[in-house]
Design an enzyme around this catalytic site. Sequence first.
Site, PDB file in Angstrom:
ATOM      1  N   PRO A 154     -43.471  11.639  -7.246  1.00 30.58           N
ATOM      2  CA  PRO A 154     -42.271  11.796  -6.423  1.00 30.58           C
ATOM      3  C   PRO A 154     -42.157  13.250  -5.982  1.00 30.58           C
ATOM      4  CG  PRO A 154     -41.674  11.991  -8.728  1.00 30.58           C
ATOM      5  CD  PRO A 154     -43.184  11.795  -8.687  1.00 30.58           C
ATOM      6  N   ALA A 209     -34.473  12.205  -5.905  1.00 27.43           N
ATOM      7  CA  ALA A 209     -35.898  11.898  -5.961  1.00 27.43           C
ATOM      8  C   ALA A 209     -36.125  10.435  -5.644  1.00 27.43           C
ATOM      9  CB  ALA A 209     -36.441  12.221  -7.344  1.00 27.43           C
ATOM     10  N   ASN A 210     -37.380  10.099  -5.384  1.00 27.88           N
ATOM     11  CA  ASN A 210     -37.783   8.694  -5.283  1.00 27.88           C
ATOM     12  C   ASN A 210     -38.261   8.230  -6.652  1.00 27.88           C
ATOM     13  OD1 ASN A 210     -37.430   9.061  -2.535  1.00 27.88           O
ATOM     14  ND2 ASN A 210     -39.288   7.953  -2.006  1.00 27.88           N
ATOM     15  N   ARG A 211     -38.195   6.943  -6.883  1.00 28.73           N
ATOM     16  CA  ARG A 211     -38.771   6.359  -8.084  1.00 28.73           C
ATOM     17  C   ARG A 211     -40.281   6.335  -7.917  1.00 28.73           C
ATOM     18  NH1 ARG A 211     -35.065   3.696 -11.150  1.00 28.73           N
ATOM     19  NH2 ARG A 211     -33.545   2.837  -9.719  1.00 28.73           N
ATOM     20  N   SER A 212     -41.008   6.992  -8.795  1.00 25.44           N
ATOM     21  CA  SER A 212     -42.468   6.964  -8.748  1.00 25.44           C
ATOM     22  C   SER A 212     -43.020   7.472 -10.060  1.00 25.44           C
ATOM     23  CB  SER A 212     -42.976   7.848  -7.600  1.00 25.44           C
ATOM     24  OG  SER A 212     -44.360   8.093  -7.743  1.00 25.44           O
TER      25      SER A 212
END
Length: 223
Positions: A21, A33-36
């Site tokens: 992310p 943030a993005n989920r990653s």
Amino acid sequence: IEAALADGPLRGRRVLVTSGPTHEPIDPVRYIANRSSGAQGAAIAGALAALGAEVVFVTGPATVPPPEGVAVVRVETAQEMLVAVQGALPADAAIFAAAVADWRVAGPSDRKIKKRAGGAPALEFAENPDILATVSAMDEGRPALVIGFAAETCDVLGNATAKRARKGCDWILANDVSAGTGIMGGTENAVTLVTADGVEDWPRMGKREVARKLADRIAQALA
Ligand code: CTP
Ligand code: CA
């Protein structure tokens, strides 16, 4: 080091992989943030190194550690990731597996935002640079093979095909990340490869197997 010295079809090739992310600061203690997990990107970088490629691995703050045998460049934000990617070029191929935050907070606070009686703060956002689109559009020094991902929750193929055209990349690996598929944060992936030649559904398999299959395809394409 072992992997970098490995003999294989990608020996002498330089490949760039983005992963993880990005974290976009709100203030010194908070971010969006993005989920990653970074699992798919790490597996791809490892599989390319195992085929003998020299791999530059530009990663945001992922939960999965980077693989052995790659050059790791750690970044936090999308803007830092773009700079790191530009610094890592030229490359024969570039794979953009990062889950980049589309927006950053405009004017993050350099002091911790405190709770107030007046209620919740209103955040203003600015759009982040599109790293994949920027590299795809390079006039000079564009990698011969530019590959993106399309994580979608509906009309996966339609969105992925449109995304490939819009971003100007060569290949898109599309996947359905709807809740319930278990793909986000899981160990398996079910992808569809979209190229100029058409569309190919790969069966659901481990992320490491997806990585190996993709690395083989990249080796074929660069041969
Ligand atoms: N990507 C990138 N830089 C960004 C956003 C995305 O390099 N600022 C890359 C991702 O690494 C991925 C591809 O572009 O390989 C597609 O990302 P995705 O989020 O699916 O596409 P977007 O164009 O951001 O569209 P949307 O999120 O609205 O679906
Ligand atoms: Ca996005």
